[in-house]
Design a protein around this motif. Sequence first.
Motif, PDB file in Angstrom:
ATOM      1  N   ILE A 112       0.865  -1.177   0.000  1.00  0.00           N
ATOM      2  CA  ILE A 112       0.000   0.000   0.000  1.00  0.00           C
ATOM      3  C   ILE A 112       0.911   1.239   0.000  1.00  0.00           C
ATOM      4  CG2 ILE A 112      -1.979  -1.088   1.162  1.00  0.00           C
ATOM      5  CD1 ILE A 112      -0.992   0.043   3.833  1.00  0.00           C
ATOM      6  N   PRO A 113       0.398   2.367  -0.490  1.00  0.00           N
ATOM      7  CA  PRO A 113       1.229   3.580  -0.444  1.00  0.00           C
ATOM      8  C   PRO A 113       1.354   4.065   1.005  1.00  0.00           C
ATOM      9  CG  PRO A 113      -0.639   3.823  -1.971  1.00  0.00           C
ATOM     10  CD  PRO A 113      -0.899   2.590  -1.161  1.00  0.00           C
ATOM     11  N   PHE A 114       2.572   4.403   1.399  1.00  0.00           N
ATOM     12  CA  PHE A 114       2.817   4.935   2.757  1.00  0.00           C
ATOM     13  C   PHE A 114       2.065   6.251   2.884  1.00  0.00           C
ATOM     14  CE2 PHE A 114       5.664   6.962   6.003  1.00  0.00           C
ATOM     15  CZ  PHE A 114       5.713   5.923   6.926  1.00  0.00           C
ATOM     16  N   ASN A 115       1.488   6.498   4.036  1.00  0.00           N
ATOM     17  CA  ASN A 115       0.768   7.753   4.333  1.00  0.00           C
ATOM     18  C   ASN A 115      -0.571   7.874   3.625  1.00  0.00           C
ATOM     19  OD1 ASN A 115       2.124   9.207   6.289  1.00  0.00           O
ATOM     20  ND2 ASN A 115       3.608  10.042   4.848  1.00  0.00           N
ATOM     21  N   ASP A 116      -1.034   6.797   2.973  1.00  0.00           N
ATOM     22  CA  ASP A 116      -2.308   6.877   2.261  1.00  0.00           C
ATOM     23  C   ASP A 116      -3.418   6.210   3.084  1.00  0.00           C
ATOM     24  OD1 ASP A 116      -4.255   7.182   0.313  1.00  0.00           O
ATOM     25  OD2 ASP A 116      -3.742   5.272  -0.635  1.00  0.00           O
ATOM     26  N   GLU A 117      -4.240   7.044   3.707  1.00  0.00           N
ATOM     27  CA  GLU A 117      -5.284   6.504   4.598  1.00  0.00           C
ATOM     28  C   GLU A 117      -6.327   5.686   3.855  1.00  0.00           C
ATOM     29  OE1 GLU A 117      -7.110   9.529   7.028  1.00  0.00           O
ATOM     30  OE2 GLU A 117      -5.149  10.492   7.245  1.00  0.00           O
ATOM     31  N   ARG A 118      -6.565   6.078   2.573  1.00  0.00           N
ATOM     32  CA  ARG A 118      -7.639   5.407   1.830  1.00  0.00           C
ATOM     33  C   ARG A 118      -7.363   3.924   1.631  1.00  0.00           C
ATOM     34  NH1 ARG A 118      -7.239   9.108  -3.094  1.00  0.00           N
ATOM     35  NH2 ARG A 118      -5.152   8.605  -2.415  1.00  0.00           N
ATOM     36  N   SER A 119      -6.079   3.549   1.619  1.00  0.00           N
ATOM     37  CA  SER A 119      -5.789   2.131   1.347  1.00  0.00           C
ATOM     38  C   SER A 119      -5.778   1.273   2.621  1.00  0.00           C
ATOM     39  CB  SER A 119      -4.481   1.994   0.579  1.00  0.00           C
ATOM     40  OG  SER A 119      -3.481   2.690   1.237  1.00  0.00           O
TER      41      SER A 119
END
Length: 407
Positions: free
Chosen positions: A172-179
């Motif tokens: 998952i992308p770091f710092n991406d809450e949506r994921s």
Amino acid sequence: MSYCVITSIEMKEDFLRYQAQTTPHPLAMEITGAEGSYIFDKKGNSYLDFIAGVSANSLGHKHPEVVKAIKQQLDAYMHVMVYGEYIQSPAVELTKLLASLLPDPLETTYLTNSGTEATEGAIKLAKKHTNRTQIIAANNAYHGNTQGAMSVMGFEERKQAFRPLIPDTHFIPFNDERSLNEITTKTAAVILETIQGGAGFIEPQNDYLKKVRARCNQVGALLILDEIQSGFGRTGTLFGFQNYDVIPDIIIIGKGMGGGMPVGAFTASKMLMDQLKDNPKLGHITTFGGHPVIAASCLATLKTLTSGSLINDTIKKELLFRSLLIHPLIKEIRGKGLMLALIFENEEIANHVILKSLENHLILFWLLFEKKAVRITPPLTISEDEIRKGCTVILKVLEDWESKNVN
Ligand SMILES: Cc1ncc(COP(=O)(O)O)c(C=O)c1O
């Protein structure tokens, strides 16, 4: 093959021929000594070290307390038995001191030989405890280079040649809450660097780690934080996660822990760690993990780090770096404490800064994946004068770049 005393030219040839190489272009300085913030080479040069063996020499080179502890232990005993069988006071004292410095429930530490092996142990522990297989890691993450640790490395270009790796790893992308909804009841663990290193010294934003923690709690997944670079005082607290109001289930540590000796470890609650001793027993084994000489070095390092103002001072030193390194070519300074990265417009400028600084006897280095970055991770013992001296070199090589690149 006969062995004879060799000159320096031959030494370089032998280095390139007999010692396995990891890049086509090693720096190939021939080292004769190191002390404090300096490294000395065969040509009689002394280099100011802004890298500390890539965040490993937390107390600089040859710190007297570390050397003393190692010598004392050498005189008593070295390796006597595989990990976990005999009582050896350096390992017991070290793990007890660590427990006293960590928040509950992080109490029990398994000592390994390297960071990558600690990653392996932590992943195994999470799989065993949850009886699940899925591991979620972050894009551009680095947790080590063995096949398990490489499986959770978020950089395909460097993994492709070694596939197949362990299955059921997701990114998952770091710092991406949506994921965060990708973390589910199938997930054994989420593994993240507290501050992403190879990716470019990226700090968690907007309570990201707390949100990951909450999601892990919701679905019964474990949170593993990799503190191998951000730990041992480098970011102004003993462990990086203490900056972000979150407590992981397992931490992975290494590098600065050893004071210049090779080490890794993972720490969890006693209840969790007990999973490795039964059903099957010997859930993780190592011959040399917990080695008494290494543990003595770690213990002296940890005592020294926590007994003075070194850890607090990293923030003062960060501010000094930030106040000195102001230049139009420096687009951003990322990171925290003495884990800093200068970000340039492109890779060419970053390469120029690293190589030209070396010619001017200042050691800087690259990051693993972010090519526009220059790493600054000096010993925590570096003095303000040494910081000023090194920053003067950086500014000089930037002026040099500008003068050669005016249209
Ligand atoms: C964040 C992180 N994790 C794991 C490792 C692997 O540690 P080692 O090289 O001791 O195996 C490193 C090393 O660079 C690291 O920076």
